[in-house]
Design an enzyme around this catalytic site. Structure first.
Site, PDB file in Angstrom:
ATOM      1  N   ASP A  16     -73.229  82.611 -51.302  1.00  0.00           N
ATOM      2  CA  ASP A  16     -72.962  81.946 -50.037  1.00  0.00           C
ATOM      3  C   ASP A  16     -73.023  83.065 -49.012  1.00  0.00           C
ATOM      4  O   ASP A  16     -72.114  83.903 -48.937  1.00  0.00           O
ATOM      5  CB  ASP A  16     -71.573  81.292 -50.034  1.00  0.00           C
ATOM      6  CG  ASP A  16     -71.337  80.529 -48.730  1.00  0.00           C
ATOM      7  OD1 ASP A  16     -71.815  80.985 -47.672  1.00  0.00           O
ATOM      8  OD2 ASP A  16     -70.686  79.479 -48.754  1.00  0.00           O
ATOM      9  N   HIS A  17     -74.119  83.109 -48.259  1.00  0.00           N
ATOM     10  CA  HIS A  17     -74.346  84.324 -47.468  1.00  0.00           C
ATOM     11  C   HIS A  17     -73.281  84.534 -46.397  1.00  0.00           C
ATOM     12  O   HIS A  17     -73.127  85.644 -45.897  1.00  0.00           O
ATOM     13  CB  HIS A  17     -75.764  84.355 -46.890  1.00  0.00           C
ATOM     14  CG  HIS A  17     -76.014  83.371 -45.806  1.00  0.00           C
ATOM     15  ND1 HIS A  17     -76.410  82.090 -46.047  1.00  0.00           N
ATOM     16  CD2 HIS A  17     -75.903  83.477 -44.472  1.00  0.00           C
ATOM     17  CE1 HIS A  17     -76.542  81.453 -44.908  1.00  0.00           C
ATOM     18  NE2 HIS A  17     -76.230  82.270 -43.929  1.00  0.00           N
ATOM     19  N   HIS A  48     -70.157  76.766 -46.677  1.00  0.00           N
ATOM     20  CA  HIS A  48     -69.847  77.851 -45.733  1.00  0.00           C
ATOM     21  C   HIS A  48     -68.474  77.689 -45.068  1.00  0.00           C
ATOM     22  O   HIS A  48     -67.672  78.619 -45.051  1.00  0.00           O
ATOM     23  CB  HIS A  48     -70.909  77.919 -44.635  1.00  0.00           C
ATOM     24  CG  HIS A  48     -72.303  78.111 -45.149  1.00  0.00           C
ATOM     25  ND1 HIS A  48     -72.598  78.977 -46.176  1.00  0.00           N
ATOM     26  CD2 HIS A  48     -73.485  77.563 -44.782  1.00  0.00           C
ATOM     27  CE1 HIS A  48     -73.899  78.933 -46.415  1.00  0.00           C
ATOM     28  NE2 HIS A  48     -74.460  78.081 -45.587  1.00  0.00           N
TER      29      HIS A  48
END
Ligand code: NAD
Length: 484
Positions: free
Chosen positions: A177-178, A240
């Site tokens: 999950d950047h 996110h």
């Protein structure tokens, strides 16, 4: 000061989907920047693996063009890019067939870190995992990196976890999950757990409410087909925003270690109360005279998928009982901004005259576009005129604090890929976390379907539907302005 760069161990990295959009825009330029910084060692190799027919040389040309277009900077001209390209190779492979797998196996070296980045459609994850096993590519030390979306509900996420678990141990699976790779997100943990100042106040006794906003100016772009089956709840909130919520709300882990951190995040997700449907607003951006709307973008004139969500939720535990969390995310909003805002309560009693004004402390953690942290502190307005209070920001914008060195701060993808090579899973989601997040999200989406709810239209360039403003107004609160 920017931290020292410590080279990682030599590695073989295979990028499945090496010709795709994500590889071109993020993974390959990110690896190049790590090479320029000295973090990627000379013995490392990167192999692109995708369906397109290419040889090593034509892939190197592809990689060169991607890096020049997406952020190679000055090093593109000084010979460093040529050096980097010597580490690049390519294998034409079919994730669902037999072609290319022996070639790939022949390129892997024994005794060094081996990582496989699944930058392909999730439908291929199982096929690739199986073939890595069958062709003897998966060693006990190998790792796999899995992109989002990780399932589209609890059932599919469970099935995917099960498939991957047939061939890989949980310690080998890196669900990316950047958002967790962003500098400020990690700084959030440093601010919370590295200072005495904040943690004693970090609870419902002192915090009035917390807002998390992820606003985008772009529409669905070329992802319309996928997005229309997903929507903002699945595409943004379940992963996110949920991860940001976990980091802001979790208890201090005993150590900054993968499972200690992930255990605490999981407890937050499990303590989330189901959301009352009156506390959720869905929106969809409409068309203007000059701009197409959401339904035009996804070529579905009757689409009821949301491109915007705002909701209020509660965490049922001792720390947060009574403090609401407001989450909002959407496309085509007035500016691109991701921010977490902690709004503290009023002082219990004001010693000043009423017209001095009354202010609250606000801690704003900005994730994009300008990563930084601001603390609003109340002081006396300077000069004559008696005691009037104003807010001044204590500003820790990284670009200002670090000067030119801020440019050297790695972006989320490059940092996370280096964590994979180092074998550090702290900033990756564990399987049970993802499942718990779906378990909370599913009833919300099922409720929309059951009630046949249609999202509220909103104008492109706005802050979303008016109902989202009302969500906070009703509670006597307001959203912090979406700022660029
Ligand atoms: P893309 O469609 O641009 O690229 C897909 C890649 O997969 C191509 O290299 C293609 O050759 C390869 N491929 C397709 N079928 C194959 C097969 N049968 N065998 C071998 N290779 C095959 O997709 P993308 O945008 O790069 O996204 C890749 C993954 O990353 C997806 O899971 C996506 O959801 C996720 N993701 C992408 C972004 C983004 O910004 N693009 C952001 C977040 C997550």
């Amino acid at each position: 000061m920017v931290s020292r760069v410590i080279p990682v161990d030599p590695f073989d990295l295979v990028i499945f989907g090496g010709t795709g959009d994500l590889a071109r825009r993020k993974i390959l330029p990110g690896l190049f920047r790590r090479f320029c910084s000295g973090q990627m060692p000379g013995e490392a190799t990167i192999v692109g693996a995708a369906r397109s027919e290419m040889d090593d040389d034509s892939y190197r040309t592809f990689v060169r063009e991607a890096i020049v277009e997406f952020g190679g900077g000055r090093h593109c001209e000084d010979g460093t890019l040529d050096e980097f390209l010597k580490h690049i190779g390519y294998v034409t492979i079919d994730a669902r067939g037999t072609g290319g797998w022996d070639d790939l196996a022949g390129r892997m070296r024994d005794g060094i870190v081996r990582a496989f980045y699944f930058s392909v459609a999730p439908a291929l994850f199982g096929d690739i995992a199986e073939r890595l096993h069958n062709y003897g590519l998966a060693t006990p030390e190998s790792r796999i990196v899995v992109e989002k979306p990780f399932g589209k509900n609890l059932e599919t996420a469970r099935a995917l976890n099960k498939t991957l678990a047939q061939h890989f141990d949980e310690t080998q699976i890196y669900r990316i999950d950047h958002y967790l790779g962003k500098e400020t997100v990690q700084n959030l943990m440093a601010v919370r757990f590295g200072n005495m100042l904040f943690e004693p106040l970090w609870n419902s006794q002192y915090v009035d409410h917390i807002q998390i906003t992820v606003a985008e100016t772009v529409g669905v772009g070329g992802r319309g087909g996928y997005y229309d089956t997903s929507g903002a709840m699945r595409d943004m909130v379940q992963n996110h925003l949920m991860q940001l919520l976990c980091l802001i709300a979790m208890e201090p882990p005993a150590r900054f270690e993968p499972d200690a951190v992930r255990d605490e995040k999981l407890k937050v997700i499990r303590a989330l109360e189901p959301v009352d449907y009156h506390h959720i607003v869905r929106g969809q951006y409409g068309a203007t005279d000059t701009q197409p709307g959401y339904r035009d973008h996804v070529e579905n004139p009757r689409s009821t998928t949301e491109s915007f969500v705002a909701l209020k939720c509660h965490i049922s535990n001792w720390r947060w009982a009574g403090t609401p969390f407001y989450l909002r995310t959407g496309k085509r909003l007035k500016s691109r901004s991701s921010e977490i805002v902690v709004v503290f309560k009023d002082t219990p009693h004001s010693i000043f005259e009423e017209d001095a004004g009354r202010h609250r402390n606000v801690l704003a953690i900005q994730l994009q576009p300008n990563e930084g942290i601001t603390l609003g502190v109340t002081i006396k307005e300077p000069g004559p005129g008696g005691m009037r209070l104003i807010d001044v920001p204590l500003d820790m914008t990284f670009a200002d604090a670090l000067g030119p060195e801020a440019e050297e701060v790695p972006d989320a993808y490059e940092r996370l890929i280096m964590d994979v090579i180092r074998g550090n899973q702290t900033l990756f989601m564990r399987g049970d976390e993802v499942e718990a997040a779906w378990a909370w999200t599913d009833p919300i989406i099922e409720g929309w379907t059951r009630r046949g709810e249609v999202p509220k239209p909103y104008d492109s360039g706005s802050t979303g539907p008016d109902d989202a403003l009302m969500l906070m107004h009703r509670d006597g609160r307001k959203w912090r302005e979406i700022r660029s």
